[in-house]
Enzyme design. Structure first.
Site, short mmCIF file in Angstrom:
data_model
loop_
_atom_site.label_atom_id
_atom_site.label_comp_id
_atom_site.label_asym_id
_atom_site.label_seq_id
_atom_site.Cartn_x
_atom_site.Cartn_y
_atom_site.Cartn_z
N GLN A 128 40.21 31.97 49.21
CA GLN A 128 40.97 33.04 48.58
C GLN A 128 42.40 33.09 49.13
OE1 GLN A 128 37.66 35.74 49.70
NE2 GLN A 128 38.17 36.82 47.82
N GLY A 130 42.90 38.03 44.50
CA GLY A 130 42.39 36.99 45.39
C GLY A 130 41.05 36.46 44.90
N ASP A 131 40.16 37.36 44.50
CA ASP A 131 38.87 36.95 43.95
C ASP A 131 39.06 36.17 42.65
OD1 ASP A 131 37.70 38.33 46.01
OD2 ASP A 131 36.89 39.93 44.78
N LEU A 132 39.90 36.69 41.78
CA LEU A 132 40.07 36.08 40.47
C LEU A 132 40.71 34.70 40.57
CD1 LEU A 132 41.30 39.25 38.53
CD2 LEU A 132 38.98 38.31 38.63
N SER A 176 38.37 32.11 41.81
CA SER A 176 37.44 31.71 40.75
C SER A 176 38.08 30.72 39.79
CB SER A 176 36.95 32.95 39.98
OG SER A 176 36.04 33.70 40.76
#
Length: 410
Positions: free
Chosen positions: A213, A181-183, A186
């Site tokens: 996210q 989710g973070d990646l 980004s």
């Protein structure tokens, strides 16, 4: 693009001269700004003097010049300039507004509403710099009924549907084994920011970029959305199986596992030839892709064949025999990945500095022929570039600078 950059260290690459104010922490945000830095942007990382980016305390650690230093922090913050600002103080907010007036992009990953309470939201800052591209990364986005909820990566995996379809068949679902989710947020934030840069150069106007996210994770669910909207099928964990493509999954071999994906008729013919059973090509029960996709035919005929082909060979033997011709690849451990000669040849592992210590981290998958990505660079110490940025670029005089230090603004 900035014209007044003489006092700032400039990166090398297609984004050279672009200035990014990085107000993010952890990964969803720092990874976005690091990708921009890899592409040549000058990234100024802002941290709170009382509460720096807390991944500075995340393991693993290396021994630096000032003590233990986080390799995790180094992996997502190379090339950046470190500046400390207390945004709860009026002095800190004034300095940030002055930085924003000279920058091209601001990236923040606070919970929606936080920046507005400090008077640092997009609508408030836009008059300072109409060209500003203001990137907001959050769990649920800037709009919608859940916008102000707190979130982590797991929140996005859970609410975006990915968690529910991952795991072993017939068992409880499992989170994906990385912070996807973070990646993914980004990645989307980087793409959107660059699209906004293109538009800004044509129009002279910036805009706000809103990346959630949860939204990002939804786009990673592959077949699950259309399976439900078209056929009403609610996805569930399938383990290493594909919902309809066969053979296409994990198979045991002598020293571990491989992925075997020779499911098309062309690849199936090649597989039968390579593994010494060419007669299987004309076997009327499994001679077409459609027949091999049938769950019963696959379980009764195809799966045992592939299992037999793999069981008596090692990962290296299977790769040497078939890897150049059909999709057969070893399922590598992280140790094997780090030592992979192909990844080494593609410079996917680089040395990053943190507090004078070297850390081997992943490089960049972006390969540009004329303006190559720069991955050699260190992560900043806390507040390391205060003088370079605030005195050198922003023009804060010596007396004011010392006052800001004394007051804890920086």
């Amino acid at each position: 693009m900035n014209d007044d950059l003489a006092q700032l260290p400039l990166g090398e690459g297609p984004l050279r001269g672009l200035v990014v104010i990085d107000m993010t922490r952890v990964v969803a945000g720092p990874y976005c700004t690091m990708m921009l830095a890899d592409l040549g942007a000058t990234v100024i990382k802002i941290e709170n003097p009382a509460e720096p980016d807390y991944v500075r305390d995340f393991p693993p650690f290396v021994q630096g010049e000032q003590g233990k230093a986080s390799a995790f922090f180094a992996q997502y913050n190379r090339h950046k300039l470190g500046v400390s600002l207390d945004l709860k103080s009026e002095g800190g907010r004034r300095l940030l507004r002055e930085l924003v007036a000279k920058a091209d992009i601001l990236v923040e990953n606070f919970r929606p509403g936080t920046m507005a309470r400090m008077g640092l939201d997009y609508e408030t800052l836009k008059p300072c710099n109409p060209r500003l591209i203001y990137v907001s990364i959050s769990g649920f986005g800037q709009t919608g009924p859940n916008a102000k909820r707190p979130a982590y990566d797991n929140s996005a995996q859970a609410t975006g549907g990915l968690w529910s379809i991952n795991g072993a068949k017939g068992q409880a679902p499992l989170r994906v084994g990385t912070i996807i989710g973070d990646l993914s947020a980004s990645f989307y934030a980087t793409i959107a920011a660059l699209a906004a840069v293109v538009d800004m150069r044509k129009t002279g106007l910036g805009q706000q970029v809103d990346v959630a996210q949860q939204d990002s994770v939804v786009t990673l669910t592959e077949h699950a959305i259309v399976n439900y909207t078209v056929d009403g099928i609610v996805g569930e964990p399938l383990g290493n199986d594909h919902p309809f493509v066969r053979p296409y999954g994990q198979y045991a071999c002598k020293d571990g596992f491989v992925f075997f994906g020779a499911y098309t008729d062309k690849f199936w013919r090649e597989a039968c030839r390579l593994f010494g059973e060419p007669d299987l090509v004309t076997d009327t029960e499994i001679d077409t892709m459609a027949k091999r996709f049938d769950p019963d035919v696959y379980a009764r005929r195809v799966q045992p064949i592939v299992q037999r082909w793999c069981a008596g060979r090692t990962k290296a033997e299977l790769e040497a025999l078939a890897g150049d011709i059909i999709p057969v690849t070893p399922i590598k451990t992280i140790a094997e990945v780090v030592e992979d000669p192909h990844l080494r040849a593609r410079e996917m592992f680089v040395s990053t500095q943190v507090d004078g210590a070297a850390v081997q981290a992943f490089g960049s998958p972006m390969k540009l022929s004329r303006t190559p990505v720069q991955t050699q660079g260190g992560a900043p110490a806390f507040g390391q570039h205060n003088e370079v940025v605030l005195k050198g670029w922003l023009g804060v005089d010596a007396a004011d600078y010392q006052r800001f230090v004394a007051e804890g603004v920086i």
